[in-house]
Design a protein around this motif. Structure first.
Motif, PDB file in Angstrom:
ATOM      1  N   LEU A  51      52.034 100.139  33.810  1.00  0.00           N
ATOM      2  CA  LEU A  51      52.341  99.316  34.981  1.00  0.00           C
ATOM      3  C   LEU A  51      53.151  98.084  34.577  1.00  0.00           C
ATOM      4  O   LEU A  51      54.117  97.706  35.254  1.00  0.00           O
ATOM      5  CB  LEU A  51      51.039  98.895  35.671  1.00  0.00           C
ATOM      6  N   LYS A  52      52.778  97.430  33.464  1.00  0.00           N
ATOM      7  CA  LYS A  52      53.542  96.278  32.991  1.00  0.00           C
ATOM      8  C   LYS A  52      54.986  96.660  32.689  1.00  0.00           C
ATOM      9  O   LYS A  52      55.917  95.898  32.985  1.00  0.00           O
ATOM     10  CB  LYS A  52      52.877  95.687  31.749  1.00  0.00           C
ATOM     11  N   ALA A  53      55.179  97.839  32.098  1.00  0.00           N
ATOM     12  CA  ALA A  53      56.537  98.282  31.776  1.00  0.00           C
ATOM     13  C   ALA A  53      57.353  98.507  33.041  1.00  0.00           C
ATOM     14  O   ALA A  53      58.544  98.162  33.104  1.00  0.00           O
ATOM     15  CB  ALA A  53      56.471  99.562  30.939  1.00  0.00           C
ATOM     16  N   ILE A  54      56.728  99.091  34.070  1.00  0.00           N
ATOM     17  CA  ILE A  54      57.444  99.321  35.332  1.00  0.00           C
ATOM     18  C   ILE A  54      57.846  97.998  35.962  1.00  0.00           C
ATOM     19  O   ILE A  54      58.979  97.823  36.437  1.00  0.00           O
ATOM     20  CB  ILE A  54      56.560 100.145  36.296  1.00  0.00           C
ATOM     21  N   ILE A  55      56.926  97.021  35.957  1.00  0.00           N
ATOM     22  CA  ILE A  55      57.236  95.715  36.549  1.00  0.00           C
ATOM     23  C   ILE A  55      58.366  95.033  35.769  1.00  0.00           C
ATOM     24  O   ILE A  55      59.300  94.472  36.361  1.00  0.00           O
ATOM     25  CB  ILE A  55      55.970  94.839  36.569  1.00  0.00           C
ATOM     26  N   LEU A  69      62.096  94.156  37.334  1.00  0.00           N
ATOM     27  CA  LEU A  69      62.682  92.819  37.361  1.00  0.00           C
ATOM     28  C   LEU A  69      64.080  92.803  36.745  1.00  0.00           C
ATOM     29  O   LEU A  69      64.958  92.044  37.167  1.00  0.00           O
ATOM     30  CB  LEU A  69      61.771  91.834  36.627  1.00  0.00           C
ATOM     31  N   ARG A  70      64.273  93.666  35.763  1.00  0.00           N
ATOM     32  CA  ARG A  70      65.575  93.681  35.070  1.00  0.00           C
ATOM     33  C   ARG A  70      66.628  94.500  35.807  1.00  0.00           C
ATOM     34  O   ARG A  70      67.773  94.080  35.943  1.00  0.00           O
ATOM     35  CB  ARG A  70      65.401  94.246  33.660  1.00  0.00           C
ATOM     36  N   SER A  71      66.236  95.694  36.285  1.00  0.00           N
ATOM     37  CA  SER A  71      67.228  96.622  36.851  1.00  0.00           C
ATOM     38  C   SER A  71      67.017  96.916  38.329  1.00  0.00           C
ATOM     39  O   SER A  71      67.729  97.738  38.896  1.00  0.00           O
ATOM     40  CB  SER A  71      67.224  97.932  36.060  1.00  0.00           C
ATOM     41  N   ALA A 114      65.383 101.546  40.867  1.00  0.00           N
ATOM     42  CA  ALA A 114      65.598 102.335  39.653  1.00  0.00           C
ATOM     43  C   ALA A 114      64.287 102.853  39.072  1.00  0.00           C
ATOM     44  O   ALA A 114      64.279 103.837  38.318  1.00  0.00           O
ATOM     45  CB  ALA A 114      66.340 101.493  38.620  1.00  0.00           C
ATOM     46  N   GLN A 115      63.170 102.226  39.382  1.00  0.00           N
ATOM     47  CA  GLN A 115      61.874 102.639  38.854  1.00  0.00           C
ATOM     48  C   GLN A 115      61.130 103.600  39.785  1.00  0.00           C
ATOM     49  O   GLN A 115      60.054 104.085  39.440  1.00  0.00           O
ATOM     50  CB  GLN A 115      61.003 101.405  38.610  1.00  0.00           C
ATOM     51  N   ASN A 116      61.700 103.870  40.947  1.00  0.00           N
ATOM     52  CA  ASN A 116      61.036 104.742  41.932  1.00  0.00           C
ATOM     53  C   ASN A 116      61.317 106.206  41.599  1.00  0.00           C
ATOM     54  O   ASN A 116      62.032 106.910  42.312  1.00  0.00           O
ATOM     55  CB  ASN A 116      61.531 104.391  43.340  1.00  0.00           C
ATOM     56  N   ARG A 117      60.740 106.656  40.500  1.00  0.00           N
ATOM     57  CA  ARG A 117      61.022 108.014  40.032  1.00  0.00           C
ATOM     58  C   ARG A 117      60.284 109.079  40.837  1.00  0.00           C
ATOM     59  O   ARG A 117      60.647 110.251  40.797  1.00  0.00           O
ATOM     60  CB  ARG A 117      60.656 108.134  38.556  1.00  0.00           C
ATOM     61  N   ASP A 118      59.236 108.705  41.545  1.00  0.00           N
ATOM     62  CA  ASP A 118      58.475 109.677  42.337  1.00  0.00           C
ATOM     63  C   ASP A 118      58.896 109.713  43.799  1.00  0.00           C
ATOM     64  O   ASP A 118      58.287 110.428  44.603  1.00  0.00           O
ATOM     65  CB  ASP A 118      56.982 109.370  42.248  1.00  0.00           C
TER      66      ASP A 118
END
Length: 459
Positions: A393-397, A401-403, A407-411
């Motif tokens: 979860l920390k990695a997704i957040i 914030l960066r991209s 871009a993180q909505n893979r599902d």
């Protein structure tokens, strides 16, 4: 239906359509068969003596009782001998059914007409939605089906079928939840789909324990058939015709093409057997996973299981909770493998007797030195999320914030920001609750037994 049963049904209707007194019952019975036969009075006396009060909630039961009575059976056989006139119903009576008891404050539904009034449906529409003729199983026109189907893979292997009712039926089921199911209290051990309880309350009962045992019920919703659901509505006090229609509104048998499209299991023998049992359940009327009424009905169907397993746990000095198909046990004292095995064997036997099956592949025993996880919550010290999930979860957040969040909505979530906020709120809620949770201590009340059961049943 055989001719004898038709005659018994007609006579039962006649007996119930008026005063419950032998002379009046006899008069109506003779009108029903169109003749002044003597045996009609004998049959009326048998019904009067068999039922102290008129069974207005059980017309089918009364008909079965009459069909088994000697006066009617002798008369029916005699009507086919020596060229006699066959026994027939010439005048049908239509008595009103009624609830004769009400153990919970559910909505009163004395007759089928009361269901029509509650749901705002015509008789034809009600029977079509209840699928009295079982058309959902064989019909090929999508517009005429009541459910949409989707096979969804499970994280631990296998697939589950999501049976989502279409809007009108879903609205009806929500009305039944509000008017009936929400009025019936769930057992103390049930934490899934219960107001005021949650996965957190399910897991928190097992904080800081020496051993935690997790068992899983195989095909939980599918294994609860229409017969058991009908029994629940009858326990509510609803008459047989009302319970029959309510059962049709909340159960389903999947179409043939959905069964054919079921994903193939792995070559593992246990997986093949589990798939075969699952499809067998789904081919018959069952609780559909995806219907609003299924969770509440499933908890009520598992009430007997919870009661028996809770008694076993108390005898052994254990804590027991259930969240849907997940069963959890814990002990504050270290326990050997043999005693854990005895517990699993006894719970497996109880589950089988109650109409469920334990999925042995998902049985897990975790001791204090291991990660004790229930419903995604780690319970070794305080309620918390798994460290790997927290890091993910920390990695997704960080990446969002960066991209950007998209871009993180893979599902493919429709509202990914809301989804992400929900995932952030979940560990926060666990941590805030965990700080308030007092340490659990074993039950030391006078007379409390803290001996684990042996493998021998009843020991």
């Amino acid at each position: 239906m055989s001719e004898l049963r038709i005659v018994a049904k007609g006579l039962a209707s006649a007996y119930l359509d008026g005063e419950w007194e032998p002379d009046a019952m006899t008069s109506r019975g003779r009108l029903a068969i169109g003749r002044g036969a003597r045996w009609v009075r004998d049959l009326a006396l048998a019904a009067f003596r068999g039922y102290a009060d008129p069974p207005r909630d059980r017309p089918r039961e009364l008909a079965a009782f009459l069909a088994a009575c000697p006066p009617l059976r002798r008369a029916y056989r005699a009507s086919y001998r020596d060229g006699a006139t066959p026994l027939r119903i010439v005048q049908w009576f239509h008595p009103q059914t009624a609830m004769v008891r009400q153990p919970w404050p559910t909505t009163l539904l004395h007759t089928v007409a009361d269901i029509e009034g509650l749901l705002g449906l015509s008789p034809t529409r009600l029977r079509w939605l209840a699928d009295i003729k079982g058309l959902e199983r064989s019909i090929e026109v999508e517009a005429l089906r009541h459910y949409r189907y989707r096979w969804s893979p499970k994280s631990a292997g296998g697939s589950r079928l999501i049976e989502e009712p279409k809007p009108q039926l879903k609205h009806i089921q929500r009305v039944l939840v509000r008017e009936i199911l929400d009025q019936i209290p769930a057992g103390d051990a049930a934490h899934g789909f219960c107001r005021g309880r949650s996965a957190l309350s399910y897991a928190s009962a097992h904080l800081r324990q020496a051993v935690v045992v997790h068992l899983d019920l195989e095909d939980f919703f599918g294994s609860i058939g229409a017969g058991r659901v009908y029994g629940i509505f009858r326990q509510c006090g609803y008459p047989e015709p009302v319970a029959h229609l309510l059962t049709g509104l909340v159960t389903n048998a999947i179409p043939h093409h959905v069964e054919r499209d079921a994903p193939l299991p792995s070559g593992d023998h246990d997986a093949v057997g589990a798939r075969r049992r699952q499809l067998s359940h789904l081919a018959h009327p069952h609780l559909p996973q995806g219907a609003p009424t299924s969770p509440g009905l499933a908890n009520l169907a598992a009430f007997g299981l919870d009661r028996r397993v809770s008694a076993l746990a108390r005898r052994a000095g254990l804590s027991y909770t259930r969240y849907a198909d997940d069963l959890a046990f814990s002990s504050p004292q270290p326990v050997g493998d043999r005693r854990v095995g005895a517990l699993v064997d006894l719970v497996t036997a109880i589950a089988k007797e109650e109409g469920f099956r334990i999925n042995a592949a998902k049985t897990a025993v975790r001791r204090a030195g291991q990660r004790q996880r229930l419903a995604g919550i780690v319970v070794n010290d305080r309620p918390n999320v798994d460290r790997r999930e927290f890091d993910r979860l920390k990695a997704i957040i960080h990446n969002a914030l960066r991209s950007g969040a998209a871009a993180q909505n893979r599902d493919g979530h429709r509202d990914f920001r809301a989804h992400l906020h929900g995932r952030i709120a979940w560990p926060r809620s666990l941590r805030s609750t965990g700080r308030r949770s007092p340490p659990r201590t074993p039950d030391r009340r006078a007379g409390a037994c803290t001996q684990w059961p042996s493998r021998r049943r009843g020991a």
